[in-house]
Design a protein around this motif. Structure first.
Motif, mmCIF file in Angstrom:
data_model
loop_
_atom_site.group_PDB
_atom_site.id
_atom_site.type_symbol
_atom_site.label_atom_id
_atom_site.label_comp_id
_atom_site.label_asym_id
_atom_site.label_seq_id
_atom_site.Cartn_x
_atom_site.Cartn_y
_atom_site.Cartn_z
ATOM 1 N N ASP A 1 -14.107 19.282 72.188
ATOM 2 C CA ASP A 1 -15.247 18.598 72.810
ATOM 3 C C ASP A 1 -16.524 19.434 72.852
ATOM 4 N N ASP A 2 -16.434 20.744 72.647
ATOM 5 C CA ASP A 2 -17.650 21.566 72.600
ATOM 6 C C ASP A 2 -18.234 21.650 71.185
ATOM 7 N N GLY A 3 -17.612 20.939 70.224
ATOM 8 C CA GLY A 3 -18.105 20.921 68.847
ATOM 9 C C GLY A 3 -17.457 21.947 67.935
ATOM 10 N N SER A 4 -16.719 22.897 68.497
ATOM 11 C CA SER A 4 -16.029 23.873 67.647
ATOM 12 C C SER A 4 -14.838 23.199 66.981
ATOM 13 N N MET A 5 -14.330 23.807 65.913
ATOM 14 C CA MET A 5 -13.207 23.179 65.222
ATOM 15 C C MET A 5 -12.267 24.203 64.615
ATOM 16 N N ASP A 6 -11.054 23.732 64.355
ATOM 17 C CA ASP A 6 -10.041 24.470 63.599
ATOM 18 C C ASP A 6 -9.754 23.658 62.350
ATOM 19 N N ASN A 7 -9.922 24.278 61.181
ATOM 20 C CA ASN A 7 -9.724 23.599 59.904
ATOM 21 C C ASN A 7 -8.473 24.160 59.241
ATOM 22 N N GLY B 1 4.266 17.939 50.710
ATOM 23 C CA GLY B 1 5.467 18.751 50.888
ATOM 24 C C GLY B 1 5.231 20.076 51.587
ATOM 25 N N THR B 2 4.016 20.316 52.111
ATOM 26 C CA THR B 2 3.738 21.584 52.788
ATOM 27 C C THR B 2 3.489 21.364 54.267
ATOM 28 N N LYS B 3 3.538 22.462 55.014
ATOM 29 C CA LYS B 3 3.278 22.442 56.454
ATOM 30 C C LYS B 3 2.190 23.460 56.764
ATOM 31 N N LYS B 4 1.333 23.112 57.706
ATOM 32 C CA LYS B 4 0.308 24.038 58.191
ATOM 33 C C LYS B 4 0.265 23.929 59.706
ATOM 34 N N SER B 5 0.045 25.073 60.353
ATOM 35 C CA SER B 5 0.073 25.118 61.816
ATOM 36 C C SER B 5 -1.255 25.600 62.384
ATOM 37 N N VAL B 6 -1.507 25.165 63.621
ATOM 38 C CA VAL B 6 -2.693 25.595 64.357
ATOM 39 C C VAL B 6 -2.301 25.773 65.818
ATOM 40 N N THR B 7 -2.847 26.793 66.447
ATOM 41 C CA THR B 7 -2.644 27.009 67.873
ATOM 42 C C THR B 7 -3.819 26.404 68.615
ATOM 43 N N LEU B 8 -3.546 25.510 69.544
ATOM 44 C CA LEU B 8 -4.608 24.857 70.307
ATOM 45 C C LEU B 8 -5.293 25.896 71.194
ATOM 46 N N ARG B 9 -6.624 25.947 71.142
ATOM 47 C CA ARG B 9 -7.330 27.033 71.816
ATOM 48 C C ARG B 9 -8.332 26.620 72.873
ATOM 49 N N LYS B 10 -8.572 25.312 73.053
ATOM 50 C CA LYS B 10 -9.553 24.883 74.053
ATOM 51 C C LYS B 10 -9.034 23.672 74.817
ATOM 52 N N THR C 1 -10.308 15.786 68.784
ATOM 53 C CA THR C 1 -10.054 14.761 67.780
ATOM 54 C C THR C 1 -9.423 15.411 66.563
ATOM 55 N N VAL C 2 -8.332 14.832 66.079
ATOM 56 C CA VAL C 2 -7.672 15.287 64.854
ATOM 57 C C VAL C 2 -8.124 14.363 63.732
ATOM 58 N N ARG C 3 -8.625 14.952 62.636
ATOM 59 C CA ARG C 3 -9.142 14.152 61.522
ATOM 60 C C ARG C 3 -8.735 14.773 60.194
ATOM 61 N N CYS C 4 -9.028 14.051 59.124
ATOM 62 C CA CYS C 4 -8.802 14.538 57.760
ATOM 63 C C CYS C 4 -10.147 14.489 57.030
ATOM 64 N N TRP C 5 -10.546 15.624 56.427
ATOM 65 C CA TRP C 5 -11.807 15.673 55.667
ATOM 66 C C TRP C 5 -11.760 14.707 54.490
ATOM 67 N N ILE C 6 -10.633 14.624 53.842
ATOM 68 C CA ILE C 6 -10.504 13.824 52.624
ATOM 69 C C ILE C 6 -10.435 12.335 52.936
ATOM 70 N N HIS C 7 -9.771 11.988 54.024
ATOM 71 C CA HIS C 7 -9.551 10.580 54.387
ATOM 72 C C HIS C 7 -10.063 10.332 55.801
ATOM 73 N N PRO C 8 -11.340 9.982 55.959
ATOM 74 C CA PRO C 8 -11.919 9.790 57.301
ATOM 75 C C PRO C 8 -11.232 8.711 58.133
ATOM 76 N N ILE C 9 -10.452 7.851 57.500
ATOM 77 C CA ILE C 9 -9.718 6.819 58.240
ATOM 78 C C ILE C 9 -8.674 7.448 59.172
ATOM 79 N N ILE C 10 -8.236 8.652 58.849
ATOM 80 C CA ILE C 10 -7.263 9.354 59.687
ATOM 81 C C ILE C 10 -8.020 9.971 60.860
ATOM 82 N N LYS C 11 -7.725 9.464 62.055
ATOM 83 C CA LYS C 11 -8.410 9.937 63.255
ATOM 84 C C LYS C 11 -7.532 9.665 64.468
ATOM 85 N N ARG C 12 -7.250 10.696 65.236
ATOM 86 C CA ARG C 12 -6.464 10.560 66.469
ATOM 87 C C ARG C 12 -7.122 11.382 67.574
ATOM 88 N N GLU C 13 -7.169 10.819 68.756
ATOM 89 C CA GLU C 13 -7.722 11.504 69.922
ATOM 90 C C GLU C 13 -6.575 12.103 70.736
#
Length: 122
Positions: free
Chosen positions: A71-77, A84-93, A98-110
């Motif tokens: 919500d402060d505008g910062s992001m984790d990419n 077939g791959t997995k990628k992880s992120v540690t939530l920091r704020k 909002t979770v989104r996809c750069w390639i497919h803007p239709i993908i959006k979850r709050e």
């Protein structure tokens, strides 16, 4: 010899204290897997906290590029993620995100990220 044994036991005590502190911190973090199907995400965790880890598993037949905007505008990419791959992120704020996809803007979850367990309330 006496100096060596005192130093050894002092260092052992410090290392033990550090491992207990780190173990207590890590015990509160939870790990979640979110599957990416074609152009949608599986349900996000209901009550994630700062420090929790989200692993995105791309089970689609196309590449995705998931990112989280806080919500402060910062992001984790997570960068490009091929099928077939997995990628992880540690939530920091804490707060809205909002979770989104750069390639497919239709993908959006709050989601709402809670402060870590035991955090001081202001």
């Amino acid at each position: 010899m006496k100096l060596f044994s005192m130093t050894f036991f002092s260092m052992t005590g410090v290392l033990l204290a550090l491992s207990l502190m780190l173990g207590a911190t890590a015990a509160h973090a939870r790990e979640y897997t979110v599957v990416i199907h074609h152009l949608e995400l599986e349900q996000l965790p209901e009550k994630p906290q700062v420090g929790d880890v989200l692993t995105f598993s791309n089970e689609a037949e196309m590449a995705h590029n998931i990112y989280i905007v806080y919500d402060d505008g910062s992001m984790d990419n997570l960068d490009t993620q091929v099928p077939g791959t997995k990628k992880s992120v540690t939530l920091r704020k804490a707060g809205a995100a909002t979770v989104r996809c750069w390639i497919h803007p239709i993908i959006k979850r709050e989601m709402t990220i809670a402060p870590p367990t035991g955090a001081d309330k202001k």
